[in-house]
Design an enzyme around this catalytic site. Structure first.
Site, PDB file in Angstrom:
ATOM      1  CG  HIS A 306       5.124   5.562   8.241  1.00 15.10           C
ATOM      2  ND1 HIS A 306       4.667   6.434   9.564  1.00 15.10           N
ATOM      3  CD2 HIS A 306       4.389   6.308   7.233  1.00 15.10           C
ATOM      4  CE1 HIS A 306       3.898   7.422   9.069  1.00 15.10           C
ATOM      5  NE2 HIS A 306       3.509   7.284   7.686  1.00 15.10           N
ATOM      6  CG  ASP A 364       3.301   6.691   0.467  1.00 14.46           C
ATOM      7  OD1 ASP A 364       2.241   7.303   0.360  1.00 14.46           O
ATOM      8  OD2 ASP A 364       3.988   7.029   1.763  1.00 14.46           O
TER       9      ASP A 364
END
Length: 429
Positions: A306, A364
């Site tokens: 991320h 996700d």
């Protein structure tokens, strides 16, 4: 004593700048006077080291894997609150008591219908249009129907617009799905919760009665909570930048939706699901991992790592739990993709290559599997993200409008083009 940071220029001249301290998090050097003092700008592509605003809404500690909404850990909110409580918190700064929650829920519920003429907008799109294209257009058009609340300097107008956006997004998203599938629109019902209402508008058909499944509704509610806000990301910054010009809130949210549509932002869960489909079987994981490590192969480990988190994304843990709950409820404990995801996660978390690079699962990685189990098609994933993030965008937009220090956004540049030159007659070019 006030802190200062000193910048020493090449000519030996020193400039002092104030150091600002927040409640928690890194200190910030205030360089607003830099150009006036030195005639120079800073260079920071992607704004990796630049604070564009001060905010009291969301805090992220990427190294520690912490996400706070108004000071509350995301783990506690996801377990003890529903989405509309979280909306109230983001908008107002505090969690509601029973009376405040009842009034807030009632107001949102009364705004879920859309103007009947708005439904005709959908017929202007092709049936096979991407739902996000439809969403950008329809949300942007809301200002043409609700122009009685567009004075951004009026707090009451901003409040009404906030309610309208939060309430109508589920209806519009569901309509985009129904239009895409060729099914009739399903209108909201005031006796259902926010998430239950959305699922009914998505999946009910006139031929039979829709049965609400509380486990699935709770799973969707958790998805919405986990995606409600995430500090100054690309789409939120887009909303703030659009709003800094004085644009109406509907236009600003449409701009945020357009930015979220990008595959590097809102499309990550779809990419993670596609990656699992391509791997296909747990026996192929070692070969896939080998390809990921080979920079020339083009293979990427989607759903890991991320921009901000350098630790395990706290939202990923919650989404993993939700995966188990949904798949158990639906009798899909042996779901091929979920088992594959767990096997891939185990391999990656035990591999020094990924651990040393702090490539941990993000939200996700699992959210696509949950949405797939709920019956939501891949093309709708980013629409669900937009629905969830709308409240964060509104809270950030409203905070920006109320900030006396906020100015119209105007990033600077390092110009690398041609120097001044003269235009030559066409016969001499």
């Amino acid at each position: 004593m006030d802190k200062k940071a000193t910048l020493t220029l090449a000519d030996g001249k020193s400039l002092d700048f104030p150091v600002l301290t927040g409640t928690i998090g890194p200190e910030v050097i205030d360089i607003r006077t830099l150009y006036g003092k030195s005639g120079m700008f800073t260079y920071d592509p992607g704004f990796l080291s630049t604070a564009s605003c001060n905010s009291s809404i969301t805090y992220i500690d990427g190294d520690a894997g912490v996400l706070l909404y108004r000071g509350y850990p995301i783990e506690q909110l996801a377990k003890h609150c529903d989405f509309l409580e979280t909306c109230y918190l983001l908008l107002n700064g505090e969690l509601p008591n029973a009376s405040q929650k009842g009034e807030f829920v009632s107001t949102v519920t009364r705004h879920t219908m859309v103007h009947d003429q708005l439904t005709r907008f959908f017929t202007g799109f092709r049936r096979d249009a991407h739902p996000m294209a439809v969403l950008v257009g329809v949300v942007g058009a809301l200002s043409a129907f609700y122009h009685d609340s567009l004075d951004i300097n009026n707090p009451e107008h901003r409040k009404i617009s906030a309610f309208r956006l939060i309430a109508k997004l589920p209806t519009i998203v569901a309509m985009a799905y129904k239009y895409n599938t060729g099914q009739p629109f399903v209108y909201p019902r005031n006796d259902l919760s926010y998430s239950a209402n959305f699922m009914r508008m998505m999946f009910a058909v006139p031929a039979e009665e829709y049965k609400v499944n509380d486990v699935l509704v709770r799973a969707l509610d958790r998805i919405l909570i986990l995606h409600a806000d995430h500090e100054q990301n690309a789409s939120t910054s887009t909303v703030r930048l659009s709003g800094s010009s004085g644009a109406n809130p509907f236009a600003c949210i449409a701009a945020g939706i357009a930015c979220l549509w990008g595959p590097a932002h809102g499309g990550a869960n779809e990419a993670a699901l596609n990656m699992l489909e391509e791997i296909g079987d747990a026996s192929k994981i070692p070969e896939f991992i080998k390809q990921v490590k080979d920079k020339n192969s083009g293979a990427k480990l989607m759903g890991f790592g991320h921009r901000v988190y350098k630790n395990y994304d706290p939202r990923a843990k919650l989404m993993r739990e939700t995966c188990y709950e949904v798949l158990n409820e639906l009798g899909l404990e042996n779901d091929r993709l979920f088992k594959l995801a767990m096997a891939l996660e185990k391999v990656a978390l035990e591999d020094d290559y990924f651990v040393s690079r702090k490539l941990y699962p993000n939200v996700d990685f699992y959210s696509g599997i949950v949405q797939r189990a709920l019956g939501i098609p891949v093309s709708m994933f980013t629409c669900i993200f937009s629905l969830a993030r709308t409240v964060g965008w509104i809270a950030q937009w409203n905070e920006m409008i109320s900030d006396p220090e906020q100015k119209i956004g105007r990033p600077r540049q390092l110009y690398k083009g041609a120097a001044r030159r003269e235009v030559q007659p066409i016969d001499k070019r």
